[in-house]
Design a protein around this motif. Structure first.
Motif, mmCIF file in Angstrom:
data_model
loop_
_atom_site.group_PDB
_atom_site.id
_atom_site.type_symbol
_atom_site.label_atom_id
_atom_site.label_comp_id
_atom_site.label_asym_id
_atom_site.label_seq_id
_atom_site.Cartn_x
_atom_site.Cartn_y
_atom_site.Cartn_z
ATOM 1 N N GLN A 49 0.783 -11.843 -5.559
ATOM 2 C CA GLN A 49 1.058 -13.081 -4.829
ATOM 3 C C GLN A 49 2.524 -13.132 -4.450
ATOM 4 O OE1 GLN A 49 -0.132 -15.596 -8.090
ATOM 5 N NE2 GLN A 49 -2.049 -16.149 -7.088
ATOM 6 N N GLY A 50 2.837 -13.837 -3.389
ATOM 7 C CA GLY A 50 4.225 -14.071 -3.012
ATOM 8 C C GLY A 50 5.048 -12.817 -2.781
ATOM 9 N N GLY A 51 4.429 -11.769 -2.273
ATOM 10 C CA GLY A 51 5.146 -10.539 -1.993
ATOM 11 C C GLY A 51 5.315 -9.623 -3.196
ATOM 12 N N LYS A 52 4.807 -10.019 -4.357
ATOM 13 C CA LYS A 52 4.965 -9.227 -5.585
ATOM 14 C C LYS A 52 3.645 -8.595 -5.989
ATOM 15 C CE LYS A 52 6.585 -7.916 -9.639
ATOM 16 N NZ LYS A 52 6.519 -6.506 -9.781
ATOM 17 N N PRO A 53 3.519 -7.267 -5.868
ATOM 18 C CA PRO A 53 2.318 -6.602 -6.360
ATOM 19 C C PRO A 53 2.452 -6.372 -7.868
ATOM 20 C CG PRO A 53 3.739 -4.992 -5.298
ATOM 21 C CD PRO A 53 4.408 -6.336 -5.170
ATOM 22 N N TYR A 54 1.557 -6.962 -8.635
ATOM 23 C CA TYR A 54 1.625 -6.773 -10.088
ATOM 24 C C TYR A 54 0.357 -6.155 -10.661
ATOM 25 C CZ TYR A 54 -0.386 -11.497 -9.823
ATOM 26 O OH TYR A 54 -1.142 -12.592 -9.500
ATOM 27 N N PHE A 55 -0.683 -6.011 -9.853
ATOM 28 C CA PHE A 55 -1.887 -5.302 -10.278
ATOM 29 C C PHE A 55 -2.165 -4.214 -9.258
ATOM 30 C CE2 PHE A 55 -6.569 -4.826 -9.895
ATOM 31 C CZ PHE A 55 -6.772 -4.155 -11.094
ATOM 32 N N TRP A 56 -2.181 -2.979 -9.725
ATOM 33 C CA TRP A 56 -2.352 -1.829 -8.850
ATOM 34 C C TRP A 56 -3.646 -1.097 -9.152
ATOM 35 C CZ3 TRP A 56 0.974 -0.109 -5.020
ATOM 36 C CH2 TRP A 56 2.207 -0.785 -4.937
ATOM 37 N N ILE A 57 -4.259 -0.566 -8.093
ATOM 38 C CA ILE A 57 -5.342 0.405 -8.247
ATOM 39 C C ILE A 57 -4.833 1.688 -7.617
ATOM 40 C CG2 ILE A 57 -7.215 -1.280 -8.356
ATOM 41 C CD1 ILE A 57 -7.817 -0.637 -5.385
ATOM 42 N N GLY A 58 -5.125 2.800 -8.270
ATOM 43 C CA GLY A 58 -4.640 4.068 -7.763
ATOM 44 C C GLY A 58 -5.695 5.156 -7.865
ATOM 45 N N ARG A 59 -5.779 5.964 -6.832
ATOM 46 C CA ARG A 59 -6.730 7.071 -6.802
ATOM 47 C C ARG A 59 -6.240 8.154 -7.754
ATOM 48 N NH1 ARG A 59 -6.344 11.397 -4.041
ATOM 49 N NH2 ARG A 59 -4.836 10.560 -2.562
ATOM 50 N N GLU A 118 0.846 -1.187 0.000
ATOM 51 C CA GLU A 118 0.000 0.000 0.000
ATOM 52 C C GLU A 118 0.883 1.241 0.000
ATOM 53 O OE1 GLU A 118 -3.402 -0.028 2.776
ATOM 54 O OE2 GLU A 118 -2.591 -1.968 3.408
ATOM 55 N N VAL A 119 0.416 2.273 -0.676
ATOM 56 C CA VAL A 119 1.102 3.563 -0.664
ATOM 57 C C VAL A 119 0.105 4.577 -0.124
ATOM 58 C CG1 VAL A 119 2.297 5.294 -2.033
ATOM 59 C CG2 VAL A 119 2.465 2.870 -2.674
ATOM 60 N N ALA A 120 0.167 4.786 1.185
ATOM 61 C CA ALA A 120 -0.717 5.722 1.901
ATOM 62 C C ALA A 120 -2.153 5.645 1.389
ATOM 63 C CB ALA A 120 -0.157 7.125 1.835
ATOM 64 N N ASP A 121 -2.755 6.775 1.107
ATOM 65 C CA ASP A 121 -4.116 6.807 0.580
ATOM 66 C C ASP A 121 -4.099 7.018 -0.930
ATOM 67 O OD1 ASP A 121 -5.378 6.465 3.034
ATOM 68 O OD2 ASP A 121 -5.248 8.606 3.481
ATOM 69 N N PHE A 122 -3.082 6.479 -1.582
ATOM 70 C CA PHE A 122 -2.879 6.740 -3.001
ATOM 71 C C PHE A 122 -3.033 5.499 -3.881
ATOM 72 C CE2 PHE A 122 0.138 7.090 -6.585
ATOM 73 C CZ PHE A 122 -0.496 8.103 -7.288
ATOM 74 N N ALA A 123 -2.502 4.339 -3.432
ATOM 75 C CA ALA A 123 -2.516 3.153 -4.288
ATOM 76 C C ALA A 123 -2.438 1.880 -3.452
ATOM 77 C CB ALA A 123 -1.349 3.191 -5.269
ATOM 78 N N VAL A 124 -2.960 0.794 -4.037
ATOM 79 C CA VAL A 124 -2.913 -0.532 -3.419
ATOM 80 C C VAL A 124 -2.466 -1.514 -4.494
ATOM 81 C CG1 VAL A 124 -4.236 -2.353 -2.264
ATOM 82 C CG2 VAL A 124 -4.774 0.052 -1.825
ATOM 83 N N GLY A 125 -1.479 -2.336 -4.146
ATOM 84 C CA GLY A 125 -0.963 -3.338 -5.074
ATOM 85 C C GLY A 125 -1.391 -4.737 -4.675
ATOM 86 N N PHE A 126 -1.983 -5.459 -5.617
ATOM 87 C CA PHE A 126 -2.432 -6.842 -5.418
ATOM 88 C C PHE A 126 -1.495 -7.783 -6.160
ATOM 89 C CE2 PHE A 126 -6.130 -4.229 -4.857
ATOM 90 C CZ PHE A 126 -6.844 -4.827 -3.843
#
Length: 122
Positions: A43-53, A33-41
């Motif tokens: 597996q295995g500690g690797k975020p490869y799909f992000w949603i961002g405000r 997570e990056v504060a209230d800006f983005a969330v990375g989804f």
């Protein structure tokens, strides 16, 4: 090869809740997570799909996730609908793509087309 990708969302908390439920059948969870800006989804500690405000939000992206089997595609579709997604194509064969293409489609809260697909025979 892709390392990661993202889609813009208007309400990060709402979209996070949607994607946590919709992606759970695919084995994907929040990895970063990056504060209230983005969330990375991912597996295995690797975020490869992000949603961002982002403002303004654009919609119309199409994201397809690989599923290991057809039952997982079905579970993704059910979970995404239960999380508030809108149906954009129930699970089933899409032989116009190829004979074993089993996919399901939903619109996320911002109108992005999210898919799970299995390419293996039934």
């Amino acid at each position: 090869m892709l390392d990661h990708f993202s889609v813009n969302v208007s309400d990060l908390a709402h979209s996070r809740a949607f994607y946590e439920k919709a992606l759970a059948p695919l084995g994907m969870t929040v990895q970063m997570e990056v504060a209230d800006f983005a969330v990375g989804f991912g597996q295995g500690g690797k975020p490869y799909f992000w949603i961002g405000r982002r403002d303004p939000v654009t919609s119309g992206a199409h994201v397809a996730f690989t599923a290991g089997d057809r039952a997982t595609v079905d579970a993704f579709h059910a979970a995404a609908l239960a999380a508030g997604g809108a149906d954009n194509g129930a699970p089933g064969l899409r032989p116009h793509y190829h004979p074993n293409y089993w996919g399901a489609f939903v619109f996320d809260p911002d109108g992005n087309n999210v898919e799970a697909v299995c390419h293996s025979p039934g």
